[in-house]
Design a protein around this motif. Structure first.
Motif, PDB file in Angstrom:
ATOM      1  N   ALA A 240      -1.994   7.100 -12.367  1.00  0.00           N
ATOM      2  CA  ALA A 240      -0.498   6.927 -11.800  1.00  0.00           C
ATOM      3  C   ALA A 240       0.148   7.883 -11.663  1.00  0.00           C
ATOM      4  CB  ALA A 240       0.337   5.763 -12.657  1.00  0.00           C
TER       5      ALA A 240
ATOM      6  N   ALA B 237      -1.341   9.940  -8.683  1.00  0.00           N
ATOM      7  CA  ALA B 237      -0.785   9.442  -7.714  1.00  0.00           C
ATOM      8  C   ALA B 237       0.725   9.947  -7.163  1.00  0.00           C
ATOM      9  CB  ALA B 237      -0.721   7.932  -7.643  1.00  0.00           C
TER      10      ALA B 237
ATOM     11  N   ILE C 275       2.610   0.903  -8.383  1.00  0.00           N
ATOM     12  CA  ILE C 275       1.851  -0.058  -8.633  1.00  0.00           C
ATOM     13  C   ILE C 275       1.002   0.351  -9.891  1.00  0.00           C
ATOM     14  CG2 ILE C 275       0.024  -1.638  -8.084  1.00  0.00           C
ATOM     15  CD1 ILE C 275       0.933  -1.384  -5.302  1.00  0.00           C
ATOM     16  N   LEU C 276       0.383   1.616  -9.733  1.00  0.00           N
ATOM     17  CA  LEU C 276      -0.387   2.109 -10.728  1.00  0.00           C
ATOM     18  C   LEU C 276       0.435   2.248 -12.083  1.00  0.00           C
ATOM     19  CD1 LEU C 276      -2.572   4.773  -8.852  1.00  0.00           C
ATOM     20  CD2 LEU C 276      -3.399   2.493 -10.122  1.00  0.00           C
TER      21      LEU C 276
ATOM     22  N   ARG D  53       1.066  -1.219  -0.030  1.00  0.00           N
ATOM     23  CA  ARG D  53      -0.203  -0.243   0.015  1.00  0.00           C
ATOM     24  C   ARG D  53       0.795   1.047  -0.013  1.00  0.00           C
ATOM     25  NH1 ARG D  53      -5.158  -1.459   4.095  1.00  0.00           N
ATOM     26  NH2 ARG D  53      -5.867  -3.113   3.080  1.00  0.00           N
ATOM     27  N   LYS D  54       2.119   1.140   0.325  1.00  0.00           N
ATOM     28  CA  LYS D  54       2.922   2.204   0.298  1.00  0.00           C
ATOM     29  C   LYS D  54       3.392   2.778  -0.823  1.00  0.00           C
ATOM     30  CE  LYS D  54       5.516   1.416   4.687  1.00  0.00           C
ATOM     31  NZ  LYS D  54       7.045   1.355   5.304  1.00  0.00           N
ATOM     32  N   TYR D  55       3.344   1.615  -1.835  1.00  0.00           N
ATOM     33  CA  TYR D  55       3.708   2.008  -3.213  1.00  0.00           C
ATOM     34  C   TYR D  55       2.558   1.953  -4.241  1.00  0.00           C
ATOM     35  CZ  TYR D  55       7.871   0.339  -0.723  1.00  0.00           C
ATOM     36  OH  TYR D  55       8.895   0.167   0.189  1.00  0.00           O
ATOM     37  N   ARG D  56       1.575   2.955  -3.778  1.00  0.00           N
ATOM     38  CA  ARG D  56       0.496   3.070  -4.878  1.00  0.00           C
ATOM     39  C   ARG D  56       0.977   3.668  -6.272  1.00  0.00           C
ATOM     40  NH1 ARG D  56      -3.718   6.922  -5.938  1.00  0.00           N
ATOM     41  NH2 ARG D  56      -5.521   5.955  -6.826  1.00  0.00           N
TER      42      ARG D  56
END
Length: 431
Positions: A412, A415, A240-241, A234-237
């Motif tokens: 992305a 974010a 990941i996107l 979750r830290k790396y939203r």
């Protein structure tokens, strides 16, 4: 005042792209598809050989995709990026040379050797890409990434030019036939790749500091590091996107790159036309990638990525209606303007988002997504061609990947505005 772009380490690092790009151009894009279709599977119809070529590309990509994050994490823990790079270089070089000795009709052996060589090529990129953050001067990550790709385009183009001359005028080189020229080109790629890989290993001596650990411990801690990353996902939203977007649009890029010669042959275009078009892409790609790298430093690497996606989407529709060989040249010119930019700016933008001390692991995920994309694209195109008997319908499906990638990339980028880049650049530079 900005740091100089070209240092000794930057040049040695970029020269590896010059080295291994010979495989991408001469073997992967041009001569292996030609060798496979016209000499090894000449007794089969075009759609069947397209299917098996897609299988060879897809299987090697799938194997690497499964292994990539673990390999990157293990290299991080053992400070062994160069050792892994050397190992995968050997995995690529040796079977490439062995392709020259495949007998007539032994297409299964050729497909296996090609798959293993591709594994070496793509696997080495995990460790090569992860070194970008270490070699790039402050605030020059986009230019350095672009410089690496630009040298790759130039090096690949130069050797491909020689190989094309060998193919078109085999007697001039003491070769018996065009087929013999293709076989000799495989050997030339192996030698080129090995020779120009030497500087990166000489310029980056093996680390001997306290962070270096043994292979067994690196293996164990690599798995532990991966487990920790998944728990902290979750830290790396933003990461990941971006990887999801990258997975979609690079699928299209890789598919067009790998299957363009096969597609042109299916349309009845001559080998000379197709090879000339690939050379255009390489030579145009050299200055275009340098330009987009400079723009990335000054504006944002996202500009280059979005321009590239847009051009590729247009090219996909253009290719569906292509009937004349001259149209292939226009398509090649358009691709040459953005192919390197899309790849280089994707790499540098991703480098801005990830933790620098875990670059190997995170670039493992980056290459994993690229390779999973390379599984879907060629298999999708090959299977569509096999089922429909129409190569034009096969390429049309690729456009959906560019559209989906662009949409997710917008999300992305939003974010990423809240993420402090690993390179220490201002927060706004990531978005």
């Amino acid at each position: 005042m900005k740091s100089p772009l070209i240092t000794k380490k930057v040049f040695a690092w970029a020269l590896y792209d010059w080295a291994n790009s010979s495989f991408a151009t001469t073997v992967m894009v041009v001569f292996f598809p030609l060798f496979f279709k016209q000499y090894l599977t000449a007794d089969q119809d075009a759609t069947t050989s397209t299917f098996w070529l897609g299988i060879a590309n897809g299987v090697s990509s799938f194997v690497l995709a499964v292994m990539a994050p673990w390999l990157g994490a293990m290299a991080d823990r053992g400070s062994a990026h160069l050792r892994f790079l050397a190992a995968f270089t050997a995995i690529g070089v040796i079977p490439t040379a062995m392709l020259a000795f495949v007998g007539a009709g032994e297409w299964q052996a050729a497909a296996l050797l090609f798959a293993v060589a591709s594994l070496g090529f793509w696997g080495g990129l995990i460790f090569y890409d992860s070194m970008l953050i270490k070699v790039a001067p402050p605030k020059r990550i986009d230019s350095v990434s672009g410089f690496g790709y630009a040298l790759g385009y130039l090096g690949g183009a130069l050797l491909l030019t020689v190989n094309v001359l060998m193919f078109s005028k085999p007697a001039l080189f003491g070769l018996a036939s065009p087929e013999a020229a293709i076989r000799a080109s495989f050997v030339s790629v192996a030698v080129w790749w090995m020779l120009f890989a030497i500087p990166i290993f000489r310029s980056f001596p093996r680390t001997q500091d306290s962070t270096t650990v043994g292979a067994g411990r690196a293996l164990r801690e690599g798995f532990q590091e991966l487990a920790r990353t998944f728990k902290e996902v979750r830290k790396y939203r933003a990461v990941i996107l971006f990887l999801l977007a990258y997975w979609m649009y690079i699928d299209g890029v890789n598919t067009i790159m790998k299957m363009s010669v096969d597609y042109g042959l299916a349309l009845g275009f001559s080998a000379d036309t197709l090879i000339s078009g690939i050379l255009m892409i390489q030579f145009i790609g050299f200055p275009a990638t340098l330009l987009f790298g400079a723009l990335g430093d000054r504006i944002s690497p996202l500009v280059g990525i979005f321009v590239g996606i847009g051009v590729y989407a247009a090219v996909t529709f253009y290719a569906v209606f292509m009937t004349q060989e001259t149209e292939f040249y226009f398509m090649a010119a358009a691709i040459g303007c953005v192919q390197g930019a899309t790849q280089a700016m994707s790499r540098s933008y991703y480098g801005r988002l990830i933790p620098a001390d875990r670059a190997g692991e995170f670039f493992g995920f980056y290459n994993m997504m690229g390779k999973f994309a390379a599984v879907l694209g060629p298999l999708l195109m090959g299977t569509t061609a096999l089922l429909t008997g129409n190569s034009r319908m096969a390429i049309l499906s690729v456009a959906l990947l560019f559209a989906g990638g662009a949409i997710v990339l917008v999300v992305a980028a939003r974010a990423a505005r809240d993420v402090t880049p690993a390179t220490g650049l201002p927060e706004t530079s990531a978005g």
